[in-house]
Write a protein that holds these residues in place. Structure first.
Motif, short mmCIF file in Angstrom:
data_model
loop_
_atom_site.label_atom_id
_atom_site.label_comp_id
_atom_site.label_asym_id
_atom_site.label_seq_id
_atom_site.Cartn_x
_atom_site.Cartn_y
_atom_site.Cartn_z
N SER A 13 0.82 -1.21 0.00
CA SER A 13 0.00 0.00 0.00
C SER A 13 0.85 1.26 0.00
O SER A 13 1.95 1.29 0.58
N TYR A 15 0.21 3.69 1.72
CA TYR A 15 0.17 4.20 3.09
C TYR A 15 1.15 3.47 4.01
O TYR A 15 1.32 3.86 5.17
N THR A 16 1.78 2.41 3.53
CA THR A 16 2.59 1.57 4.41
C THR A 16 3.78 2.32 5.00
O THR A 16 4.06 2.21 6.20
N GLN A 85 -5.09 -3.63 5.31
CA GLN A 85 -5.33 -2.48 4.42
C GLN A 85 -5.29 -2.95 2.96
O GLN A 85 -4.38 -2.61 2.22
N ARG A 87 -6.81 -3.56 -1.04
CA ARG A 87 -7.63 -2.92 -2.08
C ARG A 87 -7.81 -3.92 -3.21
O ARG A 87 -7.00 -3.98 -4.15
N ASN A 145 -8.99 -3.79 11.16
CA ASN A 145 -9.26 -3.63 9.75
C ASN A 145 -9.59 -2.18 9.42
O ASN A 145 -10.46 -1.57 10.03
N TYR A 146 -8.87 -1.62 8.45
CA TYR A 146 -9.24 -0.31 7.94
C TYR A 146 -9.35 -0.36 6.41
O TYR A 146 -9.11 0.62 5.70
N THR A 147 -9.75 -1.56 5.92
CA THR A 147 -10.06 -1.72 4.50
C THR A 147 -11.38 -1.03 4.20
O THR A 147 -12.37 -1.22 4.90
N CYS A 171 -11.84 3.55 11.18
CA CYS A 171 -11.61 4.52 10.11
C CYS A 171 -10.86 5.71 10.69
O CYS A 171 -11.16 6.15 11.80
N HIS A 319 -3.33 8.72 9.98
CA HIS A 319 -3.78 7.39 9.54
C HIS A 319 -3.05 6.30 10.32
O HIS A 319 -3.66 5.37 10.83
#
Length: 441
Positions: A13, A15-16, A85, A87, A145-147, A171, A319
């Motif tokens: 991701s 965001y990682t 996370q 997608r 989980n924030y998927t 979230c 985040h």
């Protein structure tokens, strides 16, 4: 203080790397012994992981082991926490999610409206599979989980795993808003205590207090009404789209000053306005591919080439820090208050018990202990119940393979509310997602 073993699912991701900076910033509160990256895309993950290895060597040498892998047994065994996370379909499918509704002059956004429905349908199956696989190796680990879209994913996971009390859906959007509140007030986000209710990406702050109990809500409202509000978290501060989103908070507050709104309400309250500003050939996903994705992986390449992060500006965004602090409260039983997504069960007394609501909770090693919200006003209740019906019908449709329930869902969603359009959008979504959604064929 026990050192934790962490697995990050979705190691590729964008965001990682920010999450890893957050782990460093919060290492006194959440010390780590081992970190594992897992992703099905080995190449994307390798860039993040090689840069992370250098970052950890320089700034987190206390970590005894860092590995990245596509092997589930290696990734899922002996972990205390999983940060998830994923997608499904990647950014290219996100672009389809946005373009399909825009073609019918409906909101095209990754978590809201028809785009969110498509993304949610793809996410459900992979998330259920992941939880089952994690539990085959780590029975008692926390799964955070924030998927996205978190509301639909949370509804599906609660149905599939009703007795698993160590799955928590979270979230970071309310926290990103609170960072901006803190900037308005000249304090830190961690100094603020929110009262909030709603569904994910569909809620309202009823009050913001400091830790002394002083109510700061009217002060925040007055500043927003007179001066506006901006996005200040480093991950979004330089993004024109996010700045426009935060500017819309003033408009929402002017039109309904009772509560402070979640930014995502703009898509439901002003759908025509949100459609008018979009360019179907340059969607938000395309901007992310040409912007954040490119920027993050170029940063990784520079770190890898230099063998150092010393010439780079690394930041811990909200985040990541929010997720890490949630994990710390669960791990060490601190009972700190965070906004999480949980079954209602009377928290909002005039809303059905099986709604997955986003509310404040004290987080302990036994999970969230939620604070009662009580009755909510008629307007917000009606808004929530319509959106809740949409979310539940989407999940019904996934389990049953019911196209009709998808049409019904979009008919309820405020970004569509038109049966002929709903039918056409559902047809296009199912056509584009055939390989992900065989149950509808």
């Amino acid at each position: 203080m026990k050192q934790q073993n962490l697995t990050v699912i979705g190691g590729g991701s964008t965001y990682t790397l920010g999450m890893m900076s957050s782990l460093i910033a919060e290492k006194d509160a959440f010390p780590l012994k081992r970190v594992v990256f897992y992703d099905i895309d080995a190449d994307r993950q390798a860039l993040n992981a090689q840069a992370t290895a250098i970052l950890f060597k320089e700034q987190y040498p206390e970590i005894e082991e860092f590995i990245y892998t596509t092997n589930k047994e290696v990734a899922f065994s002996n972990s205390d926490f999983f940060f998830v996370q994923i997608r499904t379909g990647g950014l290219l499918m996100r672009e389809k999610d946005e373009q399909i509704p825009l073609a019918y002059n409906c909101v095209g956004q990754e978590t809201c409206g028809a785009g969110g429905m498509a993304y949610g349908l793809r996410s459900i199956g992979d998330m259920i599979t992941l939880v089952n696989e994690i539990r085959s190796y780590s029975k008692n680990a926390w799964i955070l989980n924030y998927t996205n879209p978190a509301a639909i994913v949370a509804e599906a996971l609660n149905r599939e795993f009703p007795d698993d009390k160590r799955i928590l859906n979270i979230c970071d959007m309310p926290a990103a808003i609170m960072v901006s509140y803190a900037q308005l007030l000249g304090c830190e986000i961690w100094d603020l205590v929110p009262e909030y209710f709603g569904l994910n990406h569909y809620g309202w702050f009823t009050s913001i207090r400091n830790k002394n109990g002083d109510d700061l809500t009217d002060k925040i409202k007055n500043i927003i009404m007179n001066k506006g509000i901006t996005a200040v978290d480093p991950e979004i501060a330089d993004d024109p789209s996010w700045q426009a989103t935060f500017q819309n908070m003033k408009v929402m507050l002017q039109d309904n000053p009772e509560f402070l709104p979640n930014t995502y309400l703009q898509y439901y309250l002003y759908p025509e306005k949100m459609v008018a500003k979009e360019d179907i050939s340059n969607t938000r996903s395309r901007q992310v591919m040409n912007g954040r994705e490119k920027r993050v992986f170029e940063l990784c390449q520079r770190i890898i080439s230099a063998g150092s992060t010393k010439n780079e500006q690394m930041h811990a965004d909200i985040h990541g820090r929010y997720m890490v602090r949630v994990a710390a409260s669960l791990a060490y039983n601190t009972g700190d208050t965070y906004l999480v997504i949980v079954p209602n069960n009377g928290i909002i007394s005039n809303l059905q018990d099986d709604a997955m609501v986003e509310v404040p909770a004290s987080l302990t090693n036994n999970g969230p202990h939620c604070f009662a919200v009580g009755k909510i006003p008629t307007f917000q209740k009606a808004m929530i119940e319509t959106q809740l019906g949409y979310e539940k019908l989407v999940v019904d449709a996934w389990f049953e393979g019911s196209k009709q329930k998808l049409v019904n869902a979009l008919t309820l969603n405020r970004t569509v509310i038109n049966v002929p359009k709903a039918k056409k959008i559902v047809d296009d979504i199912l056509k584009e997602n055939q390989m992900y959604l065989p149950q509808f064929s």
